[in-house]
Write a protein that holds these residues in place. Structure first.
Motif, PDB file in Angstrom:
ATOM      1  N   ASN A   3       2.844 -13.551   4.003  1.00  0.00           N
ATOM      2  CA  ASN A   3       2.822 -12.218   3.401  1.00  0.00           C
ATOM      3  C   ASN A   3       1.526 -11.475   3.722  1.00  0.00           C
ATOM      4  O   ASN A   3       1.527 -10.252   3.869  1.00  0.00           O
ATOM      5  N   LEU A   7       1.877  -7.665   5.275  1.00  0.00           N
ATOM      6  CA  LEU A   7       1.390  -6.481   4.564  1.00  0.00           C
ATOM      7  C   LEU A   7       0.149  -5.899   5.231  1.00  0.00           C
ATOM      8  O   LEU A   7      -0.054  -4.680   5.221  1.00  0.00           O
ATOM      9  N   VAL A  96      -1.708   0.489  -5.457  1.00  0.00           N
ATOM     10  CA  VAL A  96      -1.050  -0.182  -4.329  1.00  0.00           C
ATOM     11  C   VAL A  96      -1.918  -1.315  -3.801  1.00  0.00           C
ATOM     12  O   VAL A  96      -1.420  -2.397  -3.477  1.00  0.00           O
ATOM     13  N   ILE A 100      -0.710  -5.199  -3.723  1.00  0.00           N
ATOM     14  CA  ILE A 100      -0.673  -6.012  -2.496  1.00  0.00           C
ATOM     15  C   ILE A 100      -1.427  -7.319  -2.700  1.00  0.00           C
ATOM     16  O   ILE A 100      -0.950  -8.401  -2.346  1.00  0.00           O
ATOM     17  N   LEU A 103       0.524  -9.549  -5.140  1.00  0.00           N
ATOM     18  CA  LEU A 103       1.786 -10.004  -4.564  1.00  0.00           C
ATOM     19  C   LEU A 103       1.560 -11.105  -3.540  1.00  0.00           C
ATOM     20  O   LEU A 103       2.382 -12.025  -3.409  1.00  0.00           O
ATOM     21  N   ASN A 201       7.792  -4.668   0.317  1.00  0.00           N
ATOM     22  CA  ASN A 201       7.314  -5.166  -0.969  1.00  0.00           C
ATOM     23  C   ASN A 201       8.454  -5.723  -1.814  1.00  0.00           C
ATOM     24  O   ASN A 201       8.298  -6.754  -2.488  1.00  0.00           O
ATOM     25  N   PHE A 205       8.752  -9.625  -2.861  1.00  0.00           N
ATOM     26  CA  PHE A 205       8.850  -9.939  -4.289  1.00  0.00           C
ATOM     27  C   PHE A 205      10.090 -10.779  -4.577  1.00  0.00           C
ATOM     28  O   PHE A 205      10.043 -11.710  -5.389  1.00  0.00           O
ATOM     29  N   ILE A 260       5.086  -2.803  -9.312  1.00  0.00           N
ATOM     30  CA  ILE A 260       5.990  -2.293  -8.277  1.00  0.00           C
ATOM     31  C   ILE A 260       6.695  -1.040  -8.766  1.00  0.00           C
ATOM     32  O   ILE A 260       6.865  -0.063  -8.024  1.00  0.00           O
TER      33      ILE A 260
END
Length: 401
Positions: A3, A7, A96, A100, A103, A201, A205, A260
């Motif tokens: 991830n 990202l 955001v 990130i 997450l 995202n 998730f 989110i």
């Protein structure tokens, strides 16, 4: 692919299209506070905004033929929503960045490589398919503009207040070509900065819940191995410790779901409105226009497909989050706590039972993503929007017959 790299690559591309640095690590991607970058970013979005304003003026007070008038209305509505979606993400830069970071870190230690490969494959298919539908629609608009040129009219894709329909001067031609280039760049910004970024995202998730479910199932496997080897006390301790860690990760996922919603809730909500409202207008154009060429029909079909395809990606992946979250309770309940024999310490058995009860109660309230904090983003909602759109289209079509 992990991830972190997925990202990070998204944030690099977002930075390159002028939407700022959304990456949570300082001095890794670039400095969006320099005067040169700010000039680039402001000029880019001012160009998008000015073109959208000209589209709105063309739709409201412009004097154009019927086909160009319809296109001006379609683009004015769609691009206004696109601008709002882009600013809704950019304006929440701090949120955001935090999203990130959180997450990436949650469940990171327990992510299996095979699951990450599957996630990246699904994400890549979704993104590539969406890009094809978006630029397929744009290509049809360009081809239709070229066809008009060969038929003795002028080249046009984006209908703006200036130039007027009768204006075929050199400046008007340059303006029409320039707006076409701006449209293609704006679509790229929309895809990277908003649609695919939000989609990535949601997919990541969703796979966090799959990872957490696999974690609880592996907890049962480790318990069984220790149980069969006769290490009853160690098995109980490992199970209790593992349950605590799993509960903490689940609570973190619940908290992230709210982040989110704050970061991308406006994007998801506006996409529901855009897909439904614009689709009705486009379908009516197809049904009520007898003189549409093949390319003109294809550009409208592609536009409708792109709208509903993105909506389907959003709602189905949001629905998958709810589904994967609902499966957690079974994985937790069958972790092996019921196999604790009587020789286990009484306090240990009670603690494990309370942990399981707490975890099951928490997981039986699965996460449901919502738009406007009211409309649930699920498979059923997607079907509801499609049926409602067709019903409204059929109603207007029947009135015009």
């Amino acid at each position: 692919m992990r991830n972190y790299f997925i990202l990070k690559n998204f944030c690099k591309k977002i930075y390159l299209v002028g939407s700022g640095n959304l990456w949570y690590e300082e001095e890794v991607i670039g400095d969006d506070k320099t005067i040169y970058y700010k000039l680039f970013a402001y000029s880019t979005f001012l160009t998008y905004g000015f073109m959208t304003l000209l589209e709105i003026l063309a739709a409201l007070i412009g004097n154009f033929p019927e086909d160009e008038k319809r296109d001006s209305i379609t683009f004015a509505v769609s691009h206004t929503i696109v601008m709002i979606k882009m600013f809704s993400v950019i304006s929440k830069k701090k949120l955001v960045k935090k999203l990130i970071r959180d997450l990436i870190k949650v469940c990171e230690l327990y992510e299996e490589d095979s699951l990450m490969v599957d996630k990246y494959r699904i994400m890549k298919i979704n993104v590539v398919a969406y890009i094809i539908t978006v630029y397929g629609s744009a290509a049809c608009f360009i081809f239709e503009g070229i066809r008009k040129t060969y038929d003795g009219s002028h080249f046009v894709t984006v209908v703006t207040y200036y130039p007027s329909f009768e204006n075929d001067s050199l400046l008007a031609i340059i303006t029409r070509i320039t707006t076409t280039i701006v449209l293609l760049i704006m679509l790229l910004t929309m895809i990277i900065n908003v649609d695919c970024f939000a989609l990535a995202n949601l997919i990541i998730f969703k796979y966090k819940f799959i990872t957490l479910r696999d974690y609880f199932e592996k907890l049962r496997d480790d318990f069984d191995k220790l149980f069969e080897s006769g290490n009853y006390g160690l098995a109980a301790e490992k199970l209790a410790q593992g349950l605590k860690e799993g509960i903490v990760m689940h609570k973190e996922l619940i908290r992230i779901s709210k982040e989110i919603d704050k970061a991308f809730g406006t994007v998801l909500a506006l996409q529901v409105c855009q897909s439904s409202g614009s689709a009705v207008s486009l379908l009516l154009q197809i049904a009520l226009s007898d003189d549409l060429t093949f390319v003109a029909r294809m550009k409208l079909y592609f536009f409708v497909v792109a709208l509903f395809f993105l909506l389907g990606l959003f709602l189905c992946n949001a629905g998958d989050i709810t589904y994967q979250a609902s499966l957690l309770s079974d994985s937790i309940f069958y972790c092996g706590w019921n196999l604790c024999p009587s020789q286990y310490p009484q306090r240990t058995r009670q603690n494990i039972g309370k942990l399981v009860l707490q975890a099951c109660a928490q997981s039986q309230r699965p996460i449901v993503m919502k738009a406007f904090k009211m409309l649930e983003l699920t498979y059923g909602t997607f079907l509801l929007v499609v049926r409602s759109t067709y019903s409204v289209f059929a109603l207007f079509y029947a009135q015009d017959q």
